[in-house]
Write an enzyme that holds these catalytic residues in place. Structure first.
Site, mmCIF file in Angstrom:
data_model
loop_
_atom_site.group_PDB
_atom_site.id
_atom_site.type_symbol
_atom_site.label_atom_id
_atom_site.label_comp_id
_atom_site.label_asym_id
_atom_site.label_seq_id
_atom_site.Cartn_x
_atom_site.Cartn_y
_atom_site.Cartn_z
ATOM 1 N N ARG A 40 9.516 1.375 -1.154
ATOM 2 C CA ARG A 40 8.332 2.102 -1.622
ATOM 3 C C ARG A 40 8.558 2.730 -3.001
ATOM 4 O O ARG A 40 7.623 2.855 -3.784
ATOM 5 C CB ARG A 40 7.943 3.165 -0.591
ATOM 6 N N LYS A 208 2.992 1.369 20.814
ATOM 7 C CA LYS A 208 1.895 1.728 21.721
ATOM 8 C C LYS A 208 0.691 0.795 21.606
ATOM 9 O O LYS A 208 0.154 0.605 20.526
ATOM 10 C CB LYS A 208 1.447 3.161 21.441
ATOM 11 N N GLY A 385 -0.145 1.656 8.436
ATOM 12 C CA GLY A 385 -1.439 2.060 8.975
ATOM 13 C C GLY A 385 -2.581 1.722 8.048
ATOM 14 O O GLY A 385 -3.654 1.284 8.486
#
Length: 404
Positions: A40, A208, A385
């Site tokens: 990053r 999840k 995300g």
């Protein structure tokens, strides 16, 4: 999608002007505080270097980890400041605070072409506050660091899906521009989000299933195949009636998974076998098992070789591939096989002419951790995300606020 770019800002002229840049420096650190994956930071350099060369007084803002809205030494951006100093060939001073006395003093002393870094913006609880007035107050203070004729450049793609003070609110105060990284990410991801060439395969992993139910539903209308591994697959397998023993399981999501499988079962592909272990440890006893063969008290930590082969066959015959989330606990060698096989298959698909995107986060980290060449993929996103939500078709607040 129309917004002003950093190139337009440079054309206007930045010599001697303060430019506040929201970057994404949320890099992984080891126990000694050393950066283990500087991807990053590397991705942020084109925008920073362009502003430096233009003579701007560059103020960098970013977060690291999940501090609880107050200073925490283990989440200090000091390692990032050191890395940036090396990459830029000049001292990048780290302010002792976010918008306090030291930040202001350093900003005032900045010379043309110099760079400073604010301390972790999440040390200030207002950054993520649900109270818009609190976020606006912090944004006003951040904007105040840029003095007269200041500008804001949004270049932290990994946070543009958040309505946070340093991402969204500050862009409503200062003249706002998209950085080179954000521009590139939106351009590359648009190819997947808007008009993917068929066969289009989505590969999903991660912990999840509750985080990805909406994603599966949204992408089922576009994708030809949705391959699911990682911790999220066990709730889906449980919904099919398998006993996943001590594997990661969200029992409250089983009914939702049953519904999902009923509606999109023709597109969803689950593992055909698994790698089970006695416990969550790198040196735990492990073995390949059938779906109904996890020993009592064991847990699955990776997809098995038959699953990896099947996933690979689908991937390599695809024209578009989007991958978000590892297939297993790739940080442990014994449970990295599935993730590596998927990554290698995606690289092979790229060679075959497919447009392939690694959707940031743990997937991008896996590519580097497993030693795979980054140029083996069409695009490796810096935002897990954010990339997922963009491909899913959601509005990204940090992008919407930039639109002219």
């Amino acid at each position: 999608m129309a917004f002003r770019s950093v190139d337009e800002l440079l054309a206007e002229g930045v010599e001697g002007r303060h430019v506040l840049v929201r970057s994404d420096f949320n890099v992984p650190l080891d126990e000694d505080g050393q950066i283990t994956d500087a991807g990053r930071i590397t991705a942020s350099l084109p925008t920073i270097k362009a502003l430096v060369e233009g003579g701007a007084k560059v103020i960098l803002s970013a977060h690291l980890g999940r501090p609880e809205g107050e200073p925490d030494p283990k989440f200090s951006l000091a390692p990032v400041a050191r890395a940036l100093s090396v990459e830029l060939g000049q001292e990048v001073g780290l302010a002792a605070d976010v918008v306090g006395e030291d930040a202001h003093a350093r900003a005032e002393k900045l010379g043309a072409g110099e760079v400073m870094l604010l301390e972790n913006v999440r040390f200030d609880a207002r950054e993520k506050s649900k109270d818009a007035s609190e976020r606006a107050a912090l944004a006003k203070e951040l904007a105040g660091l840029a003095a007269d004729k200041g500008a804001f450049v949004s270049d932290g793609f990994g946070v543009v899906h958040r309505s946070q003070a340093s991402v969204f609110d500050v862009a409503e105060i200062l003249p706002a521009y998209a950085g080179k990284l954000v521009e590139e990410e939106l351009s590359k991801l648009a190819a997947v989000a808007e008009n993917p060439e068929s066969p289009y395969t989505v590969v999903l992993g991660g912990a999840k299933v509750s985080d990805k139910l909406g994603v599966i539903e949204a992408l089922a209308g576009k994708a030809d195949h949705i391959l699911i591994g990682g911790g999220m697959c066990y709730t889906l397998l449980a919904a099919q009636g398998y006993n996943v023993q001590n594997s990661l399981l969200e029992e409250e999501q089983i009914d939702n998974c049953k519904d999902l499988l009923e509606r999109f079962g023709d597109k969803i592909v689950l593992p055909a076998d698994l790698v089970a272990a006695t416990e969550f440890k790198a040196d735990a006893e492990s073995k390949v098992v059938e779906l109904d063969g996890i020993p009592e008290g064991w847990m699955s930590l990776d997809i098995g070789p038959k699953a990896a082969e099947k996933f690979g066959e689908i991937i390599t015959s695809s024209k578009t591939v989007f991958w978000n989330g590892p297939m297993g606990v790739f940080e442990m060698e014994a449970f990295a096989g599935g993730t590596k096989a998927v990554a290698e298959a995606i690289a092979e698909a790229t060679k075959n002419g497919a447009f392939t995107v690694v959707g940031g986060g743990d997937s991008a980290a896996a590519v580097r951790t497993l030693g795979l060449p980054e140029d083996g993929f069409s695009h490796i996103s810096t935002g897990g995300g954010a990339s997922l939500e963009f491909v899913e078709g959601k509005d990204l607040p940090g992008v919407s606020v930039l639109q002219a």
